[in-house]
Design a protein around this motif. Structure first.
Motif, PDB file in Angstrom:
ATOM      1  N   LEU A   4       3.249  -0.411  -1.428  1.00 35.10           N
ATOM      2  CA  LEU A   4       3.750  -1.445  -2.333  1.00 35.10           C
ATOM      3  C   LEU A   4       5.266  -1.365  -2.504  1.00 35.10           C
ATOM      4  N   SER A  41       7.088  -6.435  -7.955  1.00 33.23           N
ATOM      5  CA  SER A  41       6.388  -7.530  -7.288  1.00 33.23           C
ATOM      6  C   SER A  41       7.315  -8.690  -6.959  1.00 33.23           C
ATOM      7  N   HIS A  42       8.415  -8.829  -7.687  1.00 32.16           N
ATOM      8  CA  HIS A  42       9.346  -9.930  -7.474  1.00 32.16           C
ATOM      9  C   HIS A  42      10.712  -9.498  -7.981  1.00 32.16           C
ATOM     10  N   LYS A  56      -3.729  -9.085  -9.738  1.00 25.80           N
ATOM     11  CA  LYS A  56      -2.718  -9.554  -8.793  1.00 25.80           C
ATOM     12  C   LYS A  56      -2.771  -8.764  -7.487  1.00 25.80           C
ATOM     13  N   LEU A  57      -2.958  -7.454  -7.588  1.00 23.81           N
ATOM     14  CA  LEU A  57      -3.051  -6.625  -6.386  1.00 23.81           C
ATOM     15  C   LEU A  57      -4.313  -6.950  -5.594  1.00 23.81           C
ATOM     16  N   GLU A 103      -5.787  -9.854  -5.543  1.00 23.34           N
ATOM     17  CA  GLU A 103      -5.549 -11.180  -4.984  1.00 23.34           C
ATOM     18  C   GLU A 103      -4.689 -11.112  -3.717  1.00 23.34           C
ATOM     19  N   LYS A 104      -3.658 -10.280  -3.761  1.00 21.43           N
ATOM     20  CA  LYS A 104      -2.728 -10.180  -2.636  1.00 21.43           C
ATOM     21  C   LYS A 104      -3.170  -9.181  -1.573  1.00 21.43           C
ATOM     22  N   GLY A 105      -4.195  -8.406  -1.863  1.00 24.53           N
ATOM     23  CA  GLY A 105      -4.656  -7.402  -0.908  1.00 24.53           C
ATOM     24  C   GLY A 105      -3.914  -6.086  -1.012  1.00 24.53           C
ATOM     25  N   GLY A 106      -2.989  -5.957  -1.952  1.00 25.72           N
ATOM     26  CA  GLY A 106      -2.212  -4.727  -2.102  1.00 25.72           C
ATOM     27  C   GLY A 106      -3.035  -3.559  -2.573  1.00 25.72           C
ATOM     28  N   SER A 124      -4.851  -2.061   0.317  1.00 26.47           N
ATOM     29  CA  SER A 124      -3.916  -1.292   1.133  1.00 26.47           C
ATOM     30  C   SER A 124      -3.642   0.077   0.512  1.00 26.47           C
ATOM     31  N   GLN A 178       5.503  -0.972  -9.635  1.00 25.86           N
ATOM     32  CA  GLN A 178       4.125  -1.133  -9.177  1.00 25.86           C
ATOM     33  C   GLN A 178       3.511   0.229  -8.865  1.00 25.86           C
TER      34      GLN A 178
END
Length: 105
Positions: free
Chosen positions: A18, A22-23, A83-84, A86-89, A92, A32
């Motif tokens: 990560l 996130s932004h 959120k993680l 949703e994004k696949g983080g 990972s 994160q």
């Protein structure tokens, strides 16, 4: 043992999988990596979001090990996990953790 699990989640697993934030415009109260470590600790201790927040809040040494100046709210952890996912983080990170465990053992 909790310290080591949390520190490993923050230091190796999350940092490989990560970005710190996130932004670029995120509030940057927590990385994160720190939030993932709290989520990993939640799973390790088999507790819920409020439970892990209570544990971290009461355990100053754990806060220091995670590099937390303040403890995230339970809703912050829930939102980050969603959120993680949703994004696949999150997948990972768990994959990196499983790989590290397999190579260590």
């Amino acid at each position: 043992e909790s310290f080591e699990a949390a520190r490993a989640a923050r230091d190796s697993t999350a940092r490989r999988a990560l970005p710190a934030y996130s932004h670029v415009c995120s509030p940057q109260r927590f990385t994160q990596h720190q939030l993932f470590a709290c989520l990993a600790l939640k799973n390790f201790l088999r507790t819920d979001y409020r439970g892990v927040v209570a544990i971290v809040r009461e355990w100053a040494e754990l806060q220091a090990a995670l590099g937390l100046a303040k403890v995230p709210d339970h809703s912050t952890l829930w939102h980050v996990e969603q959120k993680l996912l949703e994004k696949g983080g999150l997948h990972s990170c768990w994959l990196h953790a499983a790989t590290a465990d397999a190579s260590a053992g």
